[in-house]
Design an enzyme around this catalytic site. Sequence first.
Site, PDB file in Angstrom:
ATOM      1  N   GLY A 197       0.839  -1.213   0.000  1.00 46.75           N
ATOM      2  CA  GLY A 197       0.000   0.000   0.000  1.00 46.75           C
ATOM      3  C   GLY A 197       0.867   1.253   0.000  1.00 46.75           C
ATOM      4  O   GLY A 197       0.617   2.197  -0.765  1.00 46.75           O
ATOM      5  N   HIS A 198       1.915   1.268   0.840  1.00 47.88           N
ATOM      6  CA  HIS A 198       2.819   2.434   0.857  1.00 47.88           C
ATOM      7  C   HIS A 198       3.534   2.570  -0.495  1.00 47.88           C
ATOM      8  O   HIS A 198       3.727   3.681  -0.991  1.00 47.88           O
ATOM      9  CB  HIS A 198       3.915   2.251   1.925  1.00 47.88           C
ATOM     10  CG  HIS A 198       3.421   2.267   3.334  1.00 47.88           C
ATOM     11  ND1 HIS A 198       3.425   1.163   4.141  1.00 47.88           N
ATOM     12  CD2 HIS A 198       2.919   3.274   4.083  1.00 47.88           C
ATOM     13  CE1 HIS A 198       2.954   1.475   5.332  1.00 47.88           C
ATOM     14  NE2 HIS A 198       2.628   2.754   5.328  1.00 47.88           N
TER      15      HIS A 198
ATOM     16  N   GLY B  17      -2.721   7.851   1.643  1.00 47.12           N
ATOM     17  CA  GLY B  17      -3.623   6.735   1.335  1.00 47.12           C
ATOM     18  C   GLY B  17      -5.048   7.064   1.738  1.00 47.12           C
ATOM     19  O   GLY B  17      -5.281   7.739   2.745  1.00 47.12           O
TER      20      GLY B  17
END
Length: 286
Positions: free
Chosen positions: A36-37, A148
Amino acid sequence: MKTLNTIKAMREALSPYRQANKRIALVPTMGNLHAGHLSLVEEALKQADIVVTTIFVNPMQFGVNEDLDSYPRTLDADKQKLASAGNHFLLTPSVTEVYPNGMNQTTVHVPGCTECLCGEKRPGHFDGVSTVVTKLFNMIQPDVAVFGKKDYQQLTTIRKMVVDLCFPIEIIGVETGREADDLAMSSRNGYLSGPERTKAPALYQALNQVRSTLLAGETSYSKMLNTAQQSLDEAGFIADYLEIRDADTLETVSKNSARLVILGAAFMGKTRLIDNLTVELNLSKV
Ligand code: PAF
């Protein structure tokens, strides 16, 4: 990739790029990087010439009984992942570099969207986030910053802060990275035991159930949320909150709101997980 740990060294390293009018992107993180990062870094590389990722486990945003001490710190692995992703600079400042006056210091409070949801359950959390993000903005002076959407309330807060404080920074939100079973990627997923991990996607499923029911035309929010709450209970979650809010302001919704967000926070054992899903309603059909 160059790793730096002081503000001075960081500013010196960026100076030639700034003079050459290169576009600079910031990806603020607390480390323990997952896919995700890396999708934030990937987006930052599309948005700018130079990407600066920061890793700083920010004490100001943790409550007294929260996981500051046990928060996973995996710097060597993080560096390798960032270098392979094509990130240009990594800033890893110490606590004293970021907080030279200790915690007795100026704070940034963003009113309106921080009093509800996680702000209500984690008092002071968003002041800690807004304060450290302001500092990171001042340290790096990026043209664009990437966050995010999994931390939806955080993203809403940063967007408001940037407008309120006239930061000349474009804020980009990136879709939540999900595991194959739809569990939202999070550094805290690593705290889950095997059986807890198996049950954890129930949070996404409960939110998705609300989303489908909204899209099918149901208008009783309490009915939908009660059903979702029951699904969470059955899966072994203890819900912290489950709400439907206006997707832009996080205010409680009126029947005229077309852009909604369903947000949930729930404990699986000792691990607090959060997730959200946005919904666009076609009000003329409802
Ligand atoms: O989302 C995070 O990892 C943190 O809240 C942030 C934005 C890096 C601030 O510490």
